[in-house]
Scaffold this active site. Structure first.
Site, PDB file in Angstrom:
ATOM      1  N   CYS A 108      -0.372   4.126   2.205  1.00  0.00           N
ATOM      2  CA  CYS A 108      -0.203   3.895   3.656  1.00  0.00           C
ATOM      3  C   CYS A 108       1.260   4.102   4.056  1.00  0.00           C
ATOM      4  O   CYS A 108       1.540   4.694   5.087  1.00  0.00           O
ATOM      5  CB  CYS A 108      -0.572   2.460   4.044  1.00  0.00           C
ATOM      6  SG  CYS A 108      -2.084   1.847   3.331  1.00  0.00           S
ATOM      7  N   ASP A 109       2.181   3.586   3.258  1.00  0.00           N
ATOM      8  CA  ASP A 109       3.582   3.492   3.702  1.00  0.00           C
ATOM      9  C   ASP A 109       4.547   4.382   2.921  1.00  0.00           C
ATOM     10  O   ASP A 109       5.725   4.480   3.289  1.00  0.00           O
ATOM     11  CB  ASP A 109       4.061   2.031   3.579  1.00  0.00           C
ATOM     12  CG  ASP A 109       3.210   1.096   4.426  1.00  0.00           C
ATOM     13  OD1 ASP A 109       2.754   1.547   5.500  1.00  0.00           O
ATOM     14  OD2 ASP A 109       3.000  -0.053   4.024  1.00  0.00           O
ATOM     15  N   CYS A 166       0.831  -1.203   0.000  1.00  0.00           N
ATOM     16  CA  CYS A 166       0.000   0.000   0.000  1.00  0.00           C
ATOM     17  C   CYS A 166       0.871   1.261   0.000  1.00  0.00           C
ATOM     18  O   CYS A 166       1.399   1.661   1.054  1.00  0.00           O
ATOM     19  CB  CYS A 166      -0.912  -0.027   1.229  1.00  0.00           C
ATOM     20  SG  CYS A 166      -1.895   1.465   1.384  1.00  0.00           S
TER      21      CYS A 166
END
Ligand code: NAP
Length: 304
Positions: free
Chosen positions: A133-134, A130
């Protein structure tokens, strides 16, 4: 006895809940993780009619709030079993057993893995599925994205704004994702395409430090990277329901645009069903179609 039980609180499931509630049916939505499904990780949606730009998180949150405001109950439990009992369906979770007149399966899909050694243990230590997200952990660093579909292209574009260098590694010489995103990506000077190649080894301990890449001709090279974002597609999550629905060889629930399965009163909606266009707009459309069929079924006015 619930009128309509929806499994999955992504765009298809929540749209189904909205339609079912507007028909005054009692609705329970079961969700295994978080609402929104795959779209929650998309930084910017620009292909949904009317919403020229909206983040996946905002889209999912508005959809969730709309369903709840209309009276849908949403519980965070994973549906592990589905079977028939007399004239109704039973859905089992680790906590409860629910009885419903009709069930809509809108379970979406999970990340496909590359299947490499240490892919699981390096998760969060250089491996991610992701980018939104990261991605922030890789500011000014070197990253690679594996895949050639829309997710890989969008991830690479997102990471190009953060990272120093982004390698896009694709197993063929043509991208599967949208041409417009691909063109945008090709304009970025810090994005380097590696064609006809696969990531074949993850190197580094205790964090990922490099990847081994093997091309179609068998040539092997090592690329130092801080992160590898794996975006090689998704796998439908239907196995728990195979007793009442048919699955194709890829695990997708066999159903046409009418969202009907082989079991009367059981419907499938969204990415989890066999279809040619897996998009937000078609997931929402499925939710409306499946809910309308389920409403008729509960009312005894057809389908089927
Ligand atoms: P996808 O379209 O299925 O693409 C998966 C990519 O990974 C393909 O390029 C495939 O290569 C490659 N691949 C598959 N298995 C592999 C393996 N074992 N090793 C290396 N490469 C592998 O998946 P997706 O990108 O996650 O998209 C899923 C669906 O969501 C698609 O319909 C997509 O259009 C949609 N989506 C839409 C949006 C949007 O509209 N904004 C955003 C994201 C996703 P091949 O090309 O060789 O098969």
């Amino acid at each position: 006895m619930i009128d309509i039980l929806v499994v999955g609180a992504g765009p298809a499931g929540l749209t189904a809940a909205i339609y079912a509630r507007r028909a005054a049916k009692q609705v329970l939505v079961l969700e295994a993780s978080t609402y929104g499904g795959q779209i929650i990780n998309t930084p910017d949606i620009e292909n949904y009619p009317v919403a020229a730009h909206i983040s996946g998180f905002d889209f999912a949150t508005k959809l969730y709030e709309q369903a709840v405001a209309l009276g849908a109950e949403i519980r965070f439990e994973k549906a592990t079993e589905l079977f028939e009992e007399g004239d109704h369906k039973v859905v089992v979770t680790p906590k409860n057993r629910y009885e419903a007149r009709a069930v809509i399966l809108a379970t979406g899909s999970e990340n496909r893995k590359l299947g490499l050694e240490r892919e699981n243990t390096l998760l969060g230590k250089g491996i991610s599925y992701c980018a939104t997200c990261d991605g922030a952990f890789y500011r000014k660093k070197t990253v690679a994205v594996a895949g050639g579909g829309n997710t890989a292209l969008e991830d690479a574009l997102y990471l190009a704004d953060l990272a120093e260098t982004v390698y896009l590694i694709h197993r063929r010489d043509a991208l599967r994702g949208d041409a417009a995103t691909a063109e945008e990506l090709k304009k970025r000077e810090n994005v380097k395409f590696i064609w006809n190649s696969n990531v074949t080894k993850l190197l580094g301990e205790p964090r990922l430090q490099a990847i081994e890449v093997t091309d179609k001709g068998g040539s092997v090279s090592t690329i130092p990277v801080d992160g590898l974002f794996i975006a090689v597609g998704r796998i439908p999550e239907n196995q728990n329901f195979a007793g009442l629905i048919d699955l194709d060889e890829g695990g997708y629930a066999l159903a046409g645009e009418d969202c009907l399965t082989r079991t009367p009163g059981v419907y499938v909606a969204g990415d989890t069903r066999t279809k040619t266009v897996r998009q937000l707009v078609t997931a929402a459309a499925d939710g409306a179609v499946a809910a309308t069929a389920a409403i008729h079924y509960v009312n005894g006015t057809s389908n089927r």
